[in-house]
Design a protein around this motif. Structure first.
Motif, mmCIF file in Angstrom:
data_model
loop_
_atom_site.group_PDB
_atom_site.id
_atom_site.type_symbol
_atom_site.label_atom_id
_atom_site.label_comp_id
_atom_site.label_asym_id
_atom_site.label_seq_id
_atom_site.Cartn_x
_atom_site.Cartn_y
_atom_site.Cartn_z
ATOM 1 N N GLN A 34 0.840 -1.209 0.017
ATOM 2 C CA GLN A 34 -0.058 -0.198 -0.071
ATOM 3 C C GLN A 34 0.964 1.106 0.111
ATOM 4 N N ALA A 35 1.885 1.208 0.897
ATOM 5 C CA ALA A 35 2.944 2.412 0.879
ATOM 6 C C ALA A 35 3.554 2.541 -0.585
ATOM 7 N N LEU A 36 3.704 1.494 -1.334
ATOM 8 C CA LEU A 36 4.437 1.723 -2.671
ATOM 9 C C LEU A 36 3.385 2.160 -3.576
ATOM 10 N N GLY A 37 2.094 2.019 -3.308
ATOM 11 C CA GLY A 37 0.888 2.268 -4.234
ATOM 12 C C GLY A 37 0.760 1.085 -5.207
ATOM 13 N N VAL A 38 0.841 0.245 -4.847
ATOM 14 C CA VAL A 38 0.702 -1.051 -5.525
ATOM 15 C C VAL A 38 -0.910 -1.527 -5.354
ATOM 16 N N VAL A 39 -1.544 -1.717 -6.544
ATOM 17 C CA VAL A 39 -2.994 -1.877 -6.313
ATOM 18 C C VAL A 39 -3.264 -3.399 -6.390
ATOM 19 N N LEU A 40 -3.707 -4.097 -5.436
ATOM 20 C CA LEU A 40 -3.810 -5.352 -5.313
ATOM 21 C C LEU A 40 -5.491 -5.656 -5.529
ATOM 22 N N ASP A 41 -5.601 -6.824 -6.163
ATOM 23 C CA ASP A 41 -7.144 -7.278 -6.600
ATOM 24 C C ASP A 41 -7.668 -8.314 -5.509
ATOM 25 N N THR A 42 -8.308 -7.747 -4.798
ATOM 26 C CA THR A 42 -9.163 -8.151 -3.650
ATOM 27 C C THR A 42 -10.269 -9.623 -3.995
ATOM 28 N N LYS A 43 -10.381 -9.613 -5.266
ATOM 29 C CA LYS A 43 -11.536 -10.282 -5.547
ATOM 30 C C LYS A 43 -10.935 -11.360 -6.764
ATOM 31 N N THR A 44 -9.555 -11.464 -6.872
ATOM 32 C CA THR A 44 -8.982 -12.289 -7.773
ATOM 33 C C THR A 44 -9.378 -13.658 -7.629
ATOM 34 N N ARG A 45 -9.436 -14.399 -8.711
ATOM 35 C CA ARG A 45 -9.661 -15.945 -8.511
ATOM 36 C C ARG A 45 -8.426 -16.808 -8.568
ATOM 37 N N ARG A 46 -7.248 -16.053 -8.993
ATOM 38 C CA ARG A 46 -5.797 -16.670 -8.943
ATOM 39 C C ARG A 46 -5.348 -16.591 -7.780
ATOM 40 N N LYS A 47 -4.456 -17.168 -7.544
ATOM 41 C CA LYS A 47 -3.658 -17.168 -6.190
ATOM 42 C C LYS A 47 -2.936 -15.594 -5.995
ATOM 43 N N ALA A 48 -3.372 -15.045 -4.464
ATOM 44 C CA ALA A 48 -3.081 -13.735 -4.523
ATOM 45 C C ALA A 48 -1.388 -13.627 -4.296
ATOM 46 N N CYS A 49 -0.739 -14.676 -4.072
ATOM 47 C CA CYS A 49 0.658 -14.561 -4.185
ATOM 48 C C CYS A 49 1.205 -16.134 -4.331
ATOM 49 N N CYS A 50 2.229 -16.100 -4.792
ATOM 50 C CA CYS A 50 3.042 -17.460 -4.735
ATOM 51 C C CYS A 50 4.482 -17.393 -5.208
ATOM 52 N N ALA A 51 5.344 -18.418 -4.511
ATOM 53 C CA ALA A 51 6.621 -18.202 -4.782
ATOM 54 C C ALA A 51 7.109 -19.009 -6.219
ATOM 55 N N CYS A 52 7.185 -18.381 -7.123
ATOM 56 C CA CYS A 52 7.301 -18.976 -8.518
ATOM 57 C C CYS A 52 8.740 -19.481 -8.803
ATOM 58 N N LEU A 53 8.771 -20.593 -9.333
ATOM 59 C CA LEU A 53 10.468 -21.099 -9.665
ATOM 60 C C LEU A 53 10.969 -20.568 -10.641
ATOM 61 N N ASP A 54 11.914 -19.804 -10.516
ATOM 62 C CA ASP A 54 12.515 -19.049 -11.894
ATOM 63 C C ASP A 54 13.477 -20.087 -12.356
ATOM 64 N N TRP A 55 13.284 -20.174 -13.578
ATOM 65 C CA TRP A 55 14.124 -21.393 -14.536
ATOM 66 C C TRP A 55 15.502 -21.033 -14.600
#
Length: 233
Positions: free
Chosen positions: A160-181
């Protein structure tokens, strides 16, 4: 009187579905097309045939296979048909497959272009060395739990301090650790990863290289990453 037998439940549907997806990804040409679509754009069959170095008719057959397995979607516009990945889950699957496969290539450092290793798109979020380092800082400072599966109150406060807008109603994962190939470590995925990448673009910190997955960090982006994450780019 014989009792009527109940229909036997199909217990193999999941296994057969997994096998079908694996079979769709078993051809190197189809994999090349899927990797090209990881830049998040929509591509024509002709463009994808050039990427895969195959005839247009062959590319159309491959795309039909991927479409039937719901790995890509198709949009008709005028005389052209455009293909793109079917969703974030497909992108995450491909990125994970890249990470697993990369471990079997020796030596990996000589095979990946340096620009892609530094910063690139992973469908709709940031990947590469810089993304991994940013994610490490976020986890160490308590923005996410250690598994990267949930955002902490501190993380929401910092976003919020950064000004990043999050979608509170998203159907996808809110966040996840994605393996970097390429780094074989984690970067930030899910809705939080996409929102952070969008914010960086809007602030002018990152610019995409048209037609490629590579991303450039601007001078203001370097200053911002140094200030926010003590990161020297």
């Amino acid at each position: 009187m014989l009792k009527k037998r109940e229909p036997v439940e199909d217990n193999d549907s999941l296994e057969r579905s997994i096998s079908a997806i694996a079979a769709a990804m078993s051809d190197p040409s189809r994999v090349k097309m899927l990797c090209a679509l990881m830049d998040g754009r929509a591509w024509t069959a002709t463009e994808l045939s050039i990427v895969a170095d195959i005839a247009s008719s062959t590319a159309s057959a491959h795309l039909s296979r991927l479409f039937n397995e719901k790995m890509v979607t198709c949009l008709s516009q005028g005389r052209h048909r455009y293909y793109r990945l079917a969703g974030h889950d497909i992108a995450e699957l491909i990125e994970t497959m890249m990470g697993v496969s990369w471990k079997r290539i020796v030596p990996p450092e000589t095979r990946a272009p340096m620009g892609l290793r530094t910063t690139r798109t992973c469908y709709d979020h940031l990947a590469g060395e810089v993304a991994v380092k940013i994610y490490d800082v976020m986890v160490n400072e308590g923005w996410f739990d250690s598994e990267g599966t949930s955002m902490t109150p501190e993380g929401r406060k910092r976003f919020q301090a950064l000004g990043v807008v999050l979608d509170t109603k998203t159907r996808r994962k809110a966040c996840c650790a994605c393996l970097d190939w390429s780094e074989r470590r984690f970067h930030l995925g899910g809705d939080a990863g996409a929102a952070f990448f969008t914010h960086c673009e809007q602030k002018g910190w990152l610019t995409r290289v048209p037609g490629f997955r590579e991303v450039n960090i601007t001078s203001s982006g370097k200053l911002a990453f140094r200030r926010l994450f003590t990161l020297e780019v």
